[in-house]
Write an enzyme that holds these catalytic residues in place. Sequence first.
Site, mmCIF file in Angstrom:
data_model
loop_
_atom_site.group_PDB
_atom_site.id
_atom_site.type_symbol
_atom_site.label_atom_id
_atom_site.label_comp_id
_atom_site.label_asym_id
_atom_site.label_seq_id
_atom_site.Cartn_x
_atom_site.Cartn_y
_atom_site.Cartn_z
ATOM 1 N N ASP A 6 139.074 -52.653 -11.502
ATOM 2 C CA ASP A 6 140.157 -53.165 -10.744
ATOM 3 C C ASP A 6 139.561 -54.716 -10.134
ATOM 4 O O ASP A 6 138.493 -54.386 -9.319
ATOM 5 C CB ASP A 6 140.728 -52.327 -9.516
ATOM 6 C CG ASP A 6 141.893 -52.841 -8.870
ATOM 7 O OD1 ASP A 6 142.191 -54.150 -8.821
ATOM 8 O OD2 ASP A 6 142.387 -52.431 -8.111
ATOM 9 N N HIS A 7 139.966 -55.651 -10.449
ATOM 10 C CA HIS A 7 139.338 -56.952 -10.103
ATOM 11 C C HIS A 7 139.354 -57.401 -8.696
ATOM 12 O O HIS A 7 138.865 -58.240 -8.353
ATOM 13 C CB HIS A 7 139.743 -58.073 -11.212
ATOM 14 C CG HIS A 7 138.775 -58.976 -11.644
ATOM 15 N ND1 HIS A 7 137.865 -59.393 -10.876
ATOM 16 C CD2 HIS A 7 138.468 -59.522 -12.781
ATOM 17 C CE1 HIS A 7 136.893 -60.392 -11.364
ATOM 18 N NE2 HIS A 7 137.454 -60.337 -12.757
ATOM 19 N N ARG A 8 140.408 -56.441 -8.249
ATOM 20 C CA ARG A 8 140.447 -56.931 -6.865
ATOM 21 C C ARG A 8 139.512 -56.169 -5.973
ATOM 22 O O ARG A 8 138.994 -56.724 -4.773
ATOM 23 C CB ARG A 8 141.910 -56.044 -6.326
ATOM 24 C CG ARG A 8 143.212 -56.560 -6.818
ATOM 25 C CD ARG A 8 144.337 -55.893 -6.458
ATOM 26 N NE ARG A 8 144.232 -54.397 -6.757
ATOM 27 C CZ ARG A 8 145.205 -53.771 -6.538
ATOM 28 N NH1 ARG A 8 146.238 -53.773 -6.117
ATOM 29 N NH2 ARG A 8 145.195 -52.299 -6.746
#
Length: 478
Positions: free
Chosen positions: A448-450
């Site tokens: 998850d790039h968040r």
Amino acid sequence: MPQVLEFKLPDLGEGLTEAEIVRWLVEVGDVVAIDQPVVEVETAKAMVEVPCPYGGVVTARFGEEGAELPVGAPLLTVAVGSVESSVTGAGSGAGAAEAEPSGSGNVLVGYGTGAPPVRRRRVRPEGLSAPVAAGVGAAAAVASATAAPGEAAVSGRGADGVRGPVAVVSPLVRKLARQHDLDLRQLAGTGPDGLILRADVESAIRSAAAAPVAAPVGTSAATPAALPAAAVGRTAAPGGPAARPVGERIPLRGVRGAVADKLARSRREIPDATCWVDADATELMAARAAMNGAGGPGAGQKVSVLALLARICTAALARYPELNSMVDVEAREIVRLPEVHLGFAAQTERGLVVPVVRDAQARNVESIGAEIARLTEAARTGTLKPAELTGGTFTLNNYGVFGVDGSTPIINHPEAAMLGVGRIVPKPWVHEGELAVRRVVQLSLTFDHRVCDGGTAGGFLRYVADCVEQPAVLLRTL
């Protein structure tokens, strides 16, 4: 006189909202004990035997095998109290049954606890007229209260030939009728006391499909207007609803439906990215062979490759805790989790499931391996508990067992990452400056790039690859 109590489908844990009846374990007329399993259901997570919190005579069952019921829908009714008074001529003979206490010793949401379970006995059918009648009446009342307007009661004919209200108990029956625009008032039920069953609705659907379609005035019978929609493709009549595509229809429910919902939500909500690397697993395989060939305590239990990779993952997550987290969308916060509950993908006859090894960060390779073996066997037999399929914080996906090298797996929502492992196969590899045949594996990390950037994800994956290539690296974190 026995009191007829209704047992509704309880919340089986983890917020489940529905379950499919797989197999009834009791019949109308059985004497059931408190906490005796009465039905086997399949939830979106596992197969579960549901115990009844009441003891007495079963007077009615609601729902056919294969029907899907929402939580809170009636499962069965039980006549509780002095059973002898409802059994004609029972006395002390074989047809007699002792009264059962009505409290449950099994904790179910909405039901209490009480006495221990005892064995069930069957009561002669001729002695059940009063409880059965009460149960059927209760079924009709429940159906009338819960059905949609116009569907609570329909006109039908009972066994005595007298027409009257017929309960439509199963939500699946009502749903099926709505989907095919069937008026339940026009159907005669074939169930007990005229109850409309799923088979009745399906029969009506087949009859409607087989009926000839009348051609409009002035239209030749050879024109498409006179043919069923299926015969002219998917084009619908002007102004009418779109024709449904023709083909085999497989309901998305149970495990398959839950997987579909979770994967779709993951794709909608998580901005995922994937990085991958090839690693020389020759030394890891040699270390595993040495472990399994050594004597001493625990020598009888073989160490699996999956257990070694799981232990490597927990060590990597200790170094990169960003990947053992989740995103609280409403609060706009990243929640880093203190424990590693490691999920691993397992393919079963019922579909893909992800059992969870609790507190994997506190386990060694042998402990992780033993728990993986236990959960895998439970997954294959369909006996996993809902709690064993939820609460994961990171997933390990060994798709190499399917004979493939690489994949870009979908993150198991609401987790933040998943490590994929391909097959370990001999390949040409430059080792110590020379070309050699080594055992190579492809590792992929979807994240998850968040919760982190590529540097963190790359660092995690590189550490995993280093441990695979040089297992001694792992000793630093043990």
